[in-house]
Design a protein around this motif. Structure first.
Motif, mmCIF file in Angstrom:
data_model
loop_
_atom_site.group_PDB
_atom_site.id
_atom_site.type_symbol
_atom_site.label_atom_id
_atom_site.label_comp_id
_atom_site.label_asym_id
_atom_site.label_seq_id
_atom_site.Cartn_x
_atom_site.Cartn_y
_atom_site.Cartn_z
ATOM 1 N N ARG A 146 1.417 -1.433 0.178
ATOM 2 C CA ARG A 146 -0.226 0.488 -0.039
ATOM 3 C C ARG A 146 0.507 1.318 -0.040
ATOM 4 O O ARG A 146 0.346 2.059 0.378
ATOM 5 C CB ARG A 146 -1.080 -0.333 1.001
ATOM 6 N N GLN A 147 1.922 1.182 -0.546
ATOM 7 C CA GLN A 147 2.567 2.767 -0.975
ATOM 8 C C GLN A 147 2.381 2.955 -1.697
ATOM 9 O O GLN A 147 2.551 4.668 -1.133
ATOM 10 C CB GLN A 147 4.666 2.177 -1.091
ATOM 11 N N ALA A 148 1.705 3.173 -2.465
ATOM 12 C CA ALA A 148 1.233 3.804 -3.903
ATOM 13 C C ALA A 148 0.020 4.535 -3.294
ATOM 14 O O ALA A 148 -0.867 4.142 -2.667
ATOM 15 C CB ALA A 148 0.643 2.986 -5.158
ATOM 16 N N ARG B 294 -2.675 7.016 -0.511
ATOM 17 C CA ARG B 294 -2.907 7.368 0.786
ATOM 18 C C ARG B 294 -1.928 7.333 1.536
ATOM 19 O O ARG B 294 -2.317 8.565 2.527
ATOM 20 C CB ARG B 294 -2.230 5.480 1.287
ATOM 21 N N TYR C 282 -0.035 11.781 -3.514
ATOM 22 C CA TYR C 282 -0.892 11.522 -3.957
ATOM 23 C C TYR C 282 -1.991 12.585 -3.247
ATOM 24 O O TYR C 282 -2.741 12.401 -4.448
ATOM 25 C CB TYR C 282 -0.690 9.958 -3.439
ATOM 26 N N ARG D 80 -5.279 14.002 -6.051
ATOM 27 C CA ARG D 80 -6.045 13.034 -5.354
ATOM 28 C C ARG D 80 -7.058 14.305 -5.818
ATOM 29 O O ARG D 80 -8.399 14.639 -6.265
ATOM 30 C CB ARG D 80 -5.507 12.269 -4.643
ATOM 31 N N PHE E 94 -11.821 8.605 -6.803
ATOM 32 C CA PHE E 94 -10.289 7.135 -6.818
ATOM 33 C C PHE E 94 -10.835 5.942 -7.645
ATOM 34 O O PHE E 94 -10.184 6.125 -8.496
ATOM 35 C CB PHE E 94 -11.168 6.686 -5.694
ATOM 36 N N SER F 229 -3.900 0.791 -8.419
ATOM 37 C CA SER F 229 -5.660 0.255 -8.530
ATOM 38 C C SER F 229 -5.711 -0.197 -7.422
ATOM 39 O O SER F 229 -5.484 -0.064 -6.240
ATOM 40 C CB SER F 229 -4.860 -0.770 -10.023
ATOM 41 N N ASP F 230 -6.793 -1.301 -7.697
ATOM 42 C CA ASP F 230 -7.612 -1.946 -6.447
ATOM 43 C C ASP F 230 -7.617 -3.356 -6.734
ATOM 44 O O ASP F 230 -8.062 -3.914 -7.830
ATOM 45 C CB ASP F 230 -8.147 -0.971 -6.290
ATOM 46 N N ILE F 231 -8.284 -4.085 -5.534
ATOM 47 C CA ILE F 231 -8.468 -5.825 -6.048
ATOM 48 C C ILE F 231 -10.239 -5.421 -6.736
ATOM 49 O O ILE F 231 -10.382 -5.864 -6.835
ATOM 50 C CB ILE F 231 -8.392 -6.082 -4.846
ATOM 51 N N MET G 17 -16.288 4.112 -4.218
ATOM 52 C CA MET G 17 -15.382 4.065 -2.664
ATOM 53 C C MET G 17 -15.962 5.563 -2.117
ATOM 54 O O MET G 17 -15.925 6.583 -2.271
ATOM 55 C CB MET G 17 -14.275 4.613 -3.540
ATOM 56 N N PHE H 6 -0.622 -6.630 -9.822
ATOM 57 C CA PHE H 6 -1.916 -7.541 -8.802
ATOM 58 C C PHE H 6 -3.122 -7.567 -8.210
ATOM 59 O O PHE H 6 -3.150 -7.244 -9.689
ATOM 60 C CB PHE H 6 -1.690 -7.067 -7.159
ATOM 61 N N TYR I 41 -16.135 -9.793 -0.731
ATOM 62 C CA TYR I 41 -16.293 -8.281 -0.671
ATOM 63 C C TYR I 41 -17.762 -8.537 -1.450
ATOM 64 O O TYR I 41 -18.575 -7.690 -1.600
ATOM 65 C CB TYR I 41 -15.677 -7.280 -1.407
ATOM 66 N N PHE J 74 -3.260 -10.791 -2.750
ATOM 67 C CA PHE J 74 -3.530 -9.899 -1.622
ATOM 68 C C PHE J 74 -4.642 -11.028 -1.465
ATOM 69 O O PHE J 74 -5.806 -10.818 -1.673
ATOM 70 C CB PHE J 74 -4.459 -9.294 -1.532
ATOM 71 N N SER K 84 -6.047 -10.914 1.872
ATOM 72 C CA SER K 84 -6.815 -9.970 3.093
ATOM 73 C C SER K 84 -7.540 -10.799 4.223
ATOM 74 O O SER K 84 -7.364 -9.736 5.676
ATOM 75 C CB SER K 84 -6.954 -8.563 2.782
ATOM 76 N N HIS L 64 1.556 -5.893 7.433
ATOM 77 C CA HIS L 64 0.322 -5.659 6.477
ATOM 78 C C HIS L 64 0.878 -3.983 5.580
ATOM 79 O O HIS L 64 1.629 -3.663 5.711
ATOM 80 C CB HIS L 64 -0.462 -5.319 6.991
HETATM 81 O O1 CP3 Z 1 -0.479 -1.305 -2.420
HETATM 82 C C1 CP3 Z 1 -0.393 -0.334 -3.437
HETATM 83 O O2 CP3 Z 1 -0.184 0.733 -3.356
HETATM 84 C C2 CP3 Z 1 -1.086 -0.419 -4.790
HETATM 85 C C3 CP3 Z 1 -2.677 0.081 -4.701
HETATM 86 C C4 CP3 Z 1 -3.517 -0.819 -4.245
HETATM 87 C C5 CP3 Z 1 -4.425 -0.241 -3.625
HETATM 88 N N1 CP3 Z 1 -5.514 -0.737 -2.839
HETATM 89 C C6 CP3 Z 1 -4.972 1.326 -3.981
HETATM 90 C C7 CP3 Z 1 -6.428 1.851 -3.504
HETATM 91 C C8 CP3 Z 1 -3.408 -1.790 -3.734
HETATM 92 C C9 CP3 Z 1 -2.685 -3.058 -3.618
HETATM 93 C C10 CP3 Z 1 -4.373 -2.599 -2.963
HETATM 94 C C11 CP3 Z 1 -5.210 -3.573 -2.540
HETATM 95 C C12 CP3 Z 1 -7.285 -3.462 -1.806
HETATM 96 N N2 CP3 Z 1 -7.458 -2.972 -2.036
HETATM 97 C C13 CP3 Z 1 -6.865 -4.569 -0.610
HETATM 98 C C14 CP3 Z 1 -5.797 -5.543 -0.099
HETATM 99 C C15 CP3 Z 1 -4.727 -4.840 0.417
HETATM 100 C C16 CP3 Z 1 -5.023 -5.088 1.884
HETATM 101 O O3 CP3 Z 1 -4.726 -4.090 2.494
HETATM 102 O O4 CP3 Z 1 -5.090 -5.664 2.638
HETATM 103 C C17 CP3 Z 1 -7.604 -4.328 -0.226
HETATM 104 C C18 CP3 Z 1 -8.462 -5.170 0.931
HETATM 105 C C19 CP3 Z 1 -8.354 -3.273 -0.988
HETATM 106 C C20 CP3 Z 1 -10.343 -2.465 -0.630
HETATM 107 C C21 CP3 Z 1 -10.134 -1.126 -0.329
HETATM 108 N N3 CP3 Z 1 -9.550 -0.114 -1.002
HETATM 109 C C22 CP3 Z 1 -10.374 -1.101 0.490
HETATM 110 C C23 CP3 Z 1 -11.397 -1.434 2.413
HETATM 111 C C24 CP3 Z 1 -10.283 0.560 0.428
HETATM 112 C C25 CP3 Z 1 -10.707 1.472 1.467
HETATM 113 C C26 CP3 Z 1 -10.128 1.967 2.723
HETATM 114 C C27 CP3 Z 1 -8.297 2.486 2.268
HETATM 115 O O5 CP3 Z 1 -8.440 3.692 2.009
HETATM 116 O O6 CP3 Z 1 -7.499 1.633 2.188
HETATM 117 C C28 CP3 Z 1 -9.813 0.569 -0.380
HETATM 118 C C29 CP3 Z 1 -9.117 2.169 -1.141
HETATM 119 C C30 CP3 Z 1 -7.815 2.195 -1.678
HETATM 120 N N4 CP3 Z 1 -7.521 1.658 -2.494
HETATM 121 C C31 CP3 Z 1 -7.028 3.140 -1.901
HETATM 122 C C32 CP3 Z 1 -6.231 3.247 -2.199
HETATM 123 C C33 CP3 Z 1 -4.685 4.385 -2.255
HETATM 124 C C34 CP3 Z 1 -7.784 4.018 -1.056
HETATM 125 C C35 CP3 Z 1 -8.150 5.711 -1.394
HETATM 126 C C36 CP3 Z 1 -8.682 6.924 -1.804
HETATM 127 O O7 CP3 Z 1 -7.240 7.771 -2.387
HETATM 128 O O8 CP3 Z 1 -9.422 7.830 -1.566
#
Ligand code: CP3
Length: 345
Positions: free
Chosen positions: A30-32, A34, A39, A43, A49, A79-81, A94, A146, A156, A209, A211, A322
């Protein structure tokens, strides 16, 4: 077209393949997005999103930010899963400061029958982002593609939103086991198509992932999750695959038998014990408690060095156990990254 530029820093790929490396490579789940103010600034200008995820130019910019700002040894595509449920026919939103929300969820056999198996073309915005990012990275570091593990995506699709227990999803497993397998199979086929497309677009590594692995019993995990992760690992053999199953401490021995290069550990998984259970062949990734990054710099450095010593000099990719939390200061993240990069055995 796929960009074929040789990698200047291939530490992570070599570590995943079990080759000796000059030092331990490091990146953060989740380095990209957040955590980086850079970012959030982009954004805010751009809006929702999903629009960001669907804009290859934006995804490319945000994917590279942590490479520039944090100095990590790999990029992970922004991206997102949840793009998989959407491609299969379940639209999600989102919701600001709440998380994902699905208007329609899976409740019955007919809901499952109505889903399509996603094809590469349905997710071309992700593969376009990968191509663009590969070209912009110009070989600086590898790019990680991923997907979610089928069980986590299933959770989900049934629940429709985040949950602490995912009890609706678990209820479906207990009350509709046949339909559960039908749905998991459709997700698995979609995920394989999607990951194959990411490989073709130029991803250098893949991470799966899972999760929500930790909420299943060991028996359910074998039946409803590991079986499908195994199918994905057997299908994606072109490049190193990492399986990260959060909370699945009970399945470490079985994960050692997966056809993948790396197993991700969360911070509850004791390092030496994990090595014994998983066996000598796999590379291990992880596993610092993300909350360590709330501590002072001295503590972060000390704990990170301890972790590196416990994993040993090879077959380790340093990471958190994590994803990095959104309110962590970037200098604390840098401290973790720099400590790994400066450490020598
Ligand atoms: O790793 C990275 O930085 C690449 C980008 C990435 C995102 N989501 C971007 C994102 C990755 C690899 C994910 C994976 C993801 N998404 C998982 C598996 C990893 C884990 O943490 O367990 C899951 C369960 C999700 C589902 C998801 N997406 C949730 C529950 C949420 C809301 C809470 C949060 O902020 O994580 C997201 C939103 C999301 N996905 C954001 C980002 C940057 C934040 C949204 C925003 O900018 O408003």
């Amino acid at each position: 077209m796929q960009v074929n530029i040789p990698l200047q820093n291939d530490l992570i790929i070599r570590a995943a393949k079990g080759e000796k490396t000059e030092r331990t490579p490091v990146w953060l789940m989740r380095q990209a997005g957040r955590i980086l103010p850079e970012y959030r600034a982009v954004r805010e200008k751009m809006g929702g999103f999903k629009e960001l995820v669907k804009s290859p130019e934006f995804a490319c910019e945000v994917t590279i930010q942590p490479v520039d700002i944090l100095g990590v040894d790999a990029a992970i595509i922004f991206s997102d899963i949840l793009v998989i449920p959407e491609a299969m026919g379940l639209n999600y939103e989102m919701v600001e400061s709440k998380g994902p929300w699905f208007e329609k969820t899976i409740k019955s056999r007919s809901d499952i029958d109505a889903l399509i198996i996603a094809q590469a073309d349905d997710l071309s915005y992700v593969t376009d982002a990968i191509k663009l990012t590969k070209s912009a990275l110009n070989g600086r570091v590898p790019l990680i593609g991923f997907a979610g593990a089928p069980w986590t995506i299933f959770a989900y699709m049934i629940e429709g939103k985040g949950s602490k227990t995912f009890s609706l999803a678990k209820k479906f497993l207990y009350t509709n086991p046949v339909e559960s397998h039908l749905l998991l199979d459709k997700i698995t086929q979609s995920t394989i198509n999607y990951l194959k497309a990411q490989v073709l677009a130029g991803a250098d590594m893949i991470q799966i992932f899972d999760s929500w692995a930790g909420i299943l019993s060991p028996e359910q995990y074998a039946q409803f999750s590991l079986k499908y992760i195994d199918a994905i690992c057997n299908a994606i053999t072109e490049l190193p695959v990492t399986v990260f199953a959060k909370g699945a401490f009970f399945a470490r021995k079985e994960m050692g038998a997966l056809n993948c290069a790396t197993i991700g550990l969360d911070w509850n998984m004791e390092i030496k014990e994990s090595r014994l259970l998983i066996g000598p062949n796999k590379t291990l990734q992880g596993n610092m408690d993300p909350c360590l990054l709330y501590a002072d710099f001295k503590t972060i450095k000390k704990e990170t060095e301890e972790m590196l010593k416990l994993f040993g000099p090879h077959k380790h990719i340093a990471n958190l156990g994590h994803g990095v939390y959104p309110d962590i200061e970037k200098d604390k993240v840098r401290c973790f990254v720099d400590t790994v990069k400066e450490f020598r055995f």
